[in-house]
Design an enzyme around this catalytic site. Sequence first.
Site, PDB file in Angstrom:
ATOM      1  N   ASN A 273      -2.825   1.287  -5.491  1.00 56.69           N
ATOM      2  CA  ASN A 273      -1.972   2.010  -4.545  1.00 56.69           C
ATOM      3  C   ASN A 273      -0.518   1.549  -4.731  1.00 56.69           C
ATOM      4  O   ASN A 273      -0.183   0.418  -4.396  1.00 56.69           O
ATOM      5  CB  ASN A 273      -2.463   1.718  -3.119  1.00 56.69           C
ATOM      6  CG  ASN A 273      -1.652   2.414  -2.053  1.00 56.69           C
ATOM      7  OD1 ASN A 273      -0.584   2.964  -2.324  1.00 56.69           O
ATOM      8  ND2 ASN A 273      -2.142   2.380  -0.824  1.00 56.69           N
TER       9      ASN A 273
ATOM     10  N   HIS B  35      -2.005  11.166  -2.743  1.00 59.82           N
ATOM     11  CA  HIS B  35      -1.615   9.760  -2.753  1.00 59.82           C
ATOM     12  C   HIS B  35      -2.821   8.925  -3.177  1.00 59.82           C
ATOM     13  O   HIS B  35      -3.927   9.109  -2.673  1.00 59.82           O
ATOM     14  CB  HIS B  35      -1.143   9.349  -1.356  1.00 59.82           C
ATOM     15  CG  HIS B  35      -0.952   7.873  -1.216  1.00 59.82           C
ATOM     16  ND1 HIS B  35      -0.266   7.136  -2.155  1.00 59.82           N
ATOM     17  CD2 HIS B  35      -1.377   6.986  -0.270  1.00 59.82           C
ATOM     18  CE1 HIS B  35      -0.263   5.872  -1.790  1.00 59.82           C
ATOM     19  NE2 HIS B  35      -0.933   5.758  -0.655  1.00 59.82           N
TER      20      HIS B  35
ATOM     21  N   CYS C 178       3.777   4.996   2.296  1.00 54.60           N
ATOM     22  CA  CYS C 178       3.066   5.770   1.255  1.00 54.60           C
ATOM     23  C   CYS C 178       3.409   7.261   1.308  1.00 54.60           C
ATOM     24  O   CYS C 178       3.237   7.979   0.320  1.00 54.60           O
ATOM     25  CB  CYS C 178       1.560   5.576   1.381  1.00 54.60           C
ATOM     26  SG  CYS C 178       1.073   3.880   1.142  1.00 54.60           S
TER      27      CYS C 178
HETATM   28  N1  ACO Z   1     -14.186  -8.092  -1.984  1.00 53.34           N
HETATM   29  C1  ACO Z   1     -15.394  -8.286  -1.448  1.00 53.34           C
HETATM   30  N2  ACO Z   1     -15.647  -8.036  -0.161  1.00 53.34           N
HETATM   31  C2  ACO Z   1     -14.648  -7.582   0.597  1.00 53.34           C
HETATM   32  C3  ACO Z   1     -13.354  -7.345   0.096  1.00 53.34           C
HETATM   33  C4  ACO Z   1     -13.145  -7.626  -1.259  1.00 53.34           C
HETATM   34  N3  ACO Z   1     -11.940  -7.450  -1.852  1.00 53.34           N
HETATM   35  N4  ACO Z   1     -12.577  -6.886   1.085  1.00 53.34           N
HETATM   36  C5  ACO Z   1     -13.332  -6.810   2.177  1.00 53.34           C
HETATM   37  N5  ACO Z   1     -14.584  -7.236   1.900  1.00 53.34           N
HETATM   38  C6  ACO Z   1     -15.755  -7.328   2.779  1.00 53.34           C
HETATM   39  C7  ACO Z   1     -15.361  -7.423   4.230  1.00 53.34           C
HETATM   40  O1  ACO Z   1     -15.071  -8.754   4.581  1.00 53.34           O
HETATM   41  C8  ACO Z   1     -16.591  -6.902   4.910  1.00 53.34           C
HETATM   42  O2  ACO Z   1     -17.546  -7.938   4.963  1.00 53.34           O
HETATM   43  P1  ACO Z   1     -18.497  -8.126   6.250  1.00 53.34           P
HETATM   44  O3  ACO Z   1     -19.289  -6.867   6.329  1.00 53.34           O
HETATM   45  O4  ACO Z   1     -19.275  -9.339   5.898  1.00 53.34           O
HETATM   46  O5  ACO Z   1     -17.559  -8.297   7.397  1.00 53.34           O
HETATM   47  C9  ACO Z   1     -17.119  -5.838   3.944  1.00 53.34           C
HETATM   48  O6  ACO Z   1     -16.492  -6.127   2.684  1.00 53.34           O
HETATM   49  C10 ACO Z   1     -16.797  -4.413   4.350  1.00 53.34           C
HETATM   50  O7  ACO Z   1     -15.417  -4.351   4.725  1.00 53.34           O
HETATM   51  P2  ACO Z   1     -14.753  -2.999   5.141  1.00 53.34           P
HETATM   52  O8  ACO Z   1     -13.331  -3.263   5.544  1.00 53.34           O
HETATM   53  O9  ACO Z   1     -15.629  -2.301   6.133  1.00 53.34           O
HETATM   54  O10 ACO Z   1     -14.788  -2.213   3.756  1.00 53.34           O
HETATM   55  P3  ACO Z   1     -14.421  -0.717   3.467  1.00 53.34           P
HETATM   56  O11 ACO Z   1     -15.532  -0.033   2.814  1.00 53.34           O
HETATM   57  O12 ACO Z   1     -13.777  -0.053   4.644  1.00 53.34           O
HETATM   58  O13 ACO Z   1     -13.292  -0.868   2.343  1.00 53.34           O
HETATM   59  C11 ACO Z   1     -10.900  -0.714   2.157  1.00 53.34           C
HETATM   60  C12 ACO Z   1     -12.090  -1.549   2.642  1.00 53.34           C
HETATM   61  C13 ACO Z   1     -11.008  -0.576   0.660  1.00 53.34           C
HETATM   62  C14 ACO Z   1      -9.620  -1.433   2.523  1.00 53.34           C
HETATM   63  C15 ACO Z   1     -10.923   0.689   2.812  1.00 53.34           C
HETATM   64  O14 ACO Z   1     -11.142   0.553   4.193  1.00 53.34           O
HETATM   65  C16 ACO Z   1      -9.682   1.486   2.587  1.00 53.34           C
HETATM   66  O15 ACO Z   1      -9.365   1.906   1.500  1.00 53.34           O
HETATM   67  N6  ACO Z   1      -8.950   1.813   3.671  1.00 53.34           N
HETATM   68  C17 ACO Z   1      -7.808   2.711   3.635  1.00 53.34           C
HETATM   69  C18 ACO Z   1      -6.621   2.139   2.940  1.00 53.34           C
HETATM   70  C19 ACO Z   1      -5.505   3.163   2.982  1.00 53.34           C
HETATM   71  O16 ACO Z   1      -5.712   4.324   2.765  1.00 53.34           O
HETATM   72  N7  ACO Z   1      -4.300   2.793   3.332  1.00 53.34           N
HETATM   73  C20 ACO Z   1      -3.290   3.830   3.522  1.00 53.34           C
HETATM   74  C21 ACO Z   1      -2.155   3.711   2.753  1.00 53.34           C
HETATM   75  S1  ACO Z   1      -1.548   2.076   2.647  1.00 53.34           S
HETATM   76  C22 ACO Z   1       0.092   2.130   3.157  1.00 53.34           C
HETATM   77  O17 ACO Z   1       0.542   3.041   3.749  1.00 53.34           O
HETATM   78  C23 ACO Z   1       0.918   0.905   2.889  1.00 53.34           C
END
Ligand code: ACO
Length: 333
Positions: free
Chosen positions: A290, A260, A118
């Site tokens: 993304n 980004h 990214c």
């Molecule tokens: N739909 C419904 N529920 C979901 C989904 C979904 N698509 N995905 C995860 N959940 C659930 C999980 O299972 C979890 O359930 P649980 O509490 O029963 O275990 C709950 O939602 C919370 O999950 P978290 O992972 O804690 O959710 P979070 O608020 O952190 O959001 C996300 C997840 C969107 C992935 C976030 O962490 C994020 O954006 N992270 C950073 C991503 C990023 O910036 N990447 C960098 C660049 S990517 C690259 O370089 C290729």
Amino acid sequence: MTSQNTFRAVVAGTGAYLPEKILTNKDLEKTLDTSDAWITERTGIRERRIAADDESASTMAAKAGKLALEAGGIGPEDVDLIIVCTSSPDVLFPSTACFVQNELQAFGSAAYDISAVCSGFVFGLSIAEQYLKNGRYKNILVIGSEVNSRIIDWTDRSTCILFGDGAGALLLKRVEQEKPLGILSTHIYSDGRLSDLISVPGGIGRTGINKQDVDDKKYFIKMSGNATFKVAVKRMTDVIREALEFNGLSVEEVGLLVPHQANQRIISAVAERLNYPMEKVFMNIHKYGNTSGASIPIGIDEAKRSGRIQPGDISVLGVVGAGLTWGSAVIKW
Ligand code: ACO
């Protein structure tokens, strides 16, 4: 004799290409245990684009690159270097950039890929900046292009909802003038200790492509979302602050922040820490998700063509991605 320090790396043209096919959150509800509300609230994403079967990183990159050349008013024969920033290349080798060169018929150029996921586009810009400012080259195409839809596990709801496909390109030109213009600075970093946060772990050179890794879905993106989120906010904030300080700029002097597009909440948290108003932050994550290395040039192209970037403006770019990698850049238009 001309002094090298009057060489500037100026953005002469921009272009972007997004595949036609739109995949909405509602569409994902049909195949995954997820909801439009969850995805929108947690990420800001409403839909993303998906490449057609006959599209790839190189075909999309070539389309974006062609538009950037047209906008910059030069032909492919005048391009000295093509840098393609991609983590979803057409094949292991040759480079995607060589396919792009062939498609554009830019046969006078050198062409190669860089891999910083990214953050790739800002890393690519930093290379172009050096070549232009030291006088080596005149016209450089820096292209970010990703076909993420082919390297994600469509059954993994924690990753597949996040990503989309697309390409964006900037044509950078060397100009000579006293006053600072174009890329004022780039700031890039990596920390390999955090390589497990986001990766496609299937070994190609390490273990050879093997059935076990295919069965274990190791050729798809794996991510520790929560840990990445926290690191992303801190690194992006710090590196944008560094870029401002390096150029003696106040937050008020920045016309547009183009971050980004990984997660709307990451971007809001960064803006809040910088005390920077969201009205001056470019956002298109709701439309494209993304797009990894393509996200910054797609954003710049949209901002430019919609008039949100005007001559004389200062824009700041901020990125973070797998590696871990992160960076920032300052552009005076
Ligand atoms: N739909 C419904 N529920 C979901 C989904 C979904 N698509 N995905 C995860 N959940 C659930 C999980 O299972 C979890 O359930 P649980 O509490 O029963 O275990 C709950 O939602 C919370 O999950 P978290 O992972 O804690 O959710 P979070 O608020 O952190 O959001 C996300 C997840 C969107 C992935 C976030 O962490 C994020 O954006 N992270 C950073 C991503 C990023 O910036 N990447 C960098 C660049 S990517 C690259 O370089 C290729």
